[in-house]
Design a protein around this motif. Structure first.
Motif, PDB file in Angstrom:
ATOM      1  N   UNK A  10      -5.565  32.679 -80.771  1.00 59.57           N
ATOM      2  CA  UNK A  10      -4.542  32.779 -81.823  1.00 59.57           C
ATOM      3  C   UNK A  10      -5.158  33.396 -83.077  1.00 59.57           C
ATOM      4  N   UNK A  11      -6.403  32.986 -83.387  1.00 53.21           N
ATOM      5  CA  UNK A  11      -7.075  33.542 -84.557  1.00 53.21           C
ATOM      6  C   UNK A  11      -7.322  35.043 -84.366  1.00 53.21           C
ATOM      7  N   UNK A  12      -7.718  35.446 -83.175  1.00 52.08           N
ATOM      8  CA  UNK A  12      -7.916  36.866 -82.887  1.00 52.08           C
ATOM      9  C   UNK A  12      -6.603  37.627 -83.008  1.00 52.08           C
ATOM     10  N   UNK A  13      -5.518  37.022 -82.541  1.00 53.80           N
ATOM     11  CA  UNK A  13      -4.195  37.622 -82.704  1.00 53.80           C
ATOM     12  C   UNK A  13      -3.870  37.814 -84.180  1.00 53.80           C
ATOM     13  N   UNK A  14      -4.217  36.834 -85.007  1.00 57.51           N
ATOM     14  CA  UNK A  14      -3.997  36.961 -86.450  1.00 57.51           C
ATOM     15  C   UNK A  14      -4.839  38.070 -87.064  1.00 57.51           C
ATOM     16  N   UNK A  15      -6.085  38.213 -86.606  1.00 57.62           N
ATOM     17  CA  UNK A  15      -6.945  39.282 -87.121  1.00 57.62           C
ATOM     18  C   UNK A  15      -6.372  40.651 -86.775  1.00 57.62           C
TER      19      UNK A  15
ATOM     20  N   UNK B 119      -6.134  18.699 -84.723  1.00 62.71           N
ATOM     21  CA  UNK B 119      -6.592  18.172 -83.438  1.00 62.71           C
ATOM     22  C   UNK B 119      -8.011  17.612 -83.518  1.00 62.71           C
ATOM     23  N   UNK B 120      -8.855  18.206 -84.358  1.00 59.64           N
ATOM     24  CA  UNK B 120     -10.261  17.806 -84.434  1.00 59.64           C
ATOM     25  C   UNK B 120     -10.478  16.597 -85.352  1.00 59.64           C
ATOM     26  N   UNK B 121      -9.868  16.609 -86.511  1.00 54.85           N
ATOM     27  CA  UNK B 121      -9.900  15.504 -87.480  1.00 54.85           C
ATOM     28  C   UNK B 121     -11.300  15.087 -87.922  1.00 54.85           C
TER      29      UNK B 121
ATOM     30  N   UNK C 283     -10.620  24.341 -73.611  1.00 53.81           N
ATOM     31  CA  UNK C 283      -9.472  25.223 -73.462  1.00 53.81           C
ATOM     32  C   UNK C 283      -8.651  25.299 -74.735  1.00 53.81           C
ATOM     33  N   UNK C 284      -8.575  24.188 -75.455  1.00 60.97           N
ATOM     34  CA  UNK C 284      -7.863  24.215 -76.737  1.00 60.97           C
ATOM     35  C   UNK C 284      -8.614  25.081 -77.741  1.00 60.97           C
ATOM     36  N   UNK C 285      -9.945  24.973 -77.751  1.00 61.50           N
ATOM     37  CA  UNK C 285     -10.746  25.820 -78.650  1.00 61.50           C
ATOM     38  C   UNK C 285     -10.569  27.298 -78.309  1.00 61.50           C
TER      39      UNK C 285
END
Length: 160
Positions: free
Chosen positions: A12-17, A41-43, A4-6
């Motif tokens: 959010x990335x699509x919103x930026x595009x 979050x991934x680290x 769900x985080x991914x």
């Protein structure tokens, strides 16, 4: 990082595009913030590598902005709908034909929309040239940089 985080990072990335296509919305910053969120979050080394690459690419894009023609959508003569459709075509084209499909998708969609609107092939190409002079290059370069970042993120998430 959970599924769900991914999904949220991807949205959010699509919103930026989409934000790249709308004048006044900081699309690049939104895409970069999504990558930052994911990397924090991934680290993993791959996540930090994508973040460093995204940062470098988007900084180079910011440095190139003054060299490109300014966005003047009202001077192109094309309706806003055509420019938005071109951006959507670039996003779809980028993922259908990796990397080069973004350029083909943008120009092809703008041509198709203008040909339908104006009714002839010649008028469609004249309008595409006008759109590319007025807004196309700056939008296309910024969108292409953000698409490369999104593609790197997606590649690491799916195959990393």
């Amino acid at each position: 990082m959970g599924v769900w985080q991914l999904v949220a990072v991807g949205l959010v990335m699509l919103l930026g595009l989409v934000g790249v296509l709308v004048q006044g919305v900081p699309g690049q910053a939104i895409v970069w913030a999504a990558v930052l969120w994911w990397a924090l979050a991934d680290r993993t080394p791959a996540a930090w590598g994508v973040l460093m690459g995204a940062t470098a690419l988007l900084l180079v894009n910011q440095a190139l902005k003054p060299l490109l023609p300014r966005r003047r959508p009202h001077e192109s003569g094309a309706p806003r709908r055509t420019l938005v459709l071109g951006g959507i075509g670039a996003i779809v084209g980028f993922f259908v034909v990796p990397v080069l499909g973004g350029v083909v998708g943008y120009v092809g969609t703008v041509y198709a929309a203008e040909r339908l609107r104006l009714g002839s092939r010649g008028a469609g190409w004249v309008s595409v040239r006008s759109v590319m002079r007025a807004t196309g290059w700056s939008v296309l370069v910024e969108l292409f940089a953000c698409l490369l970042v999104a593609g790197a993120w997606l590649g690491v998430v799916l195959w990393g």
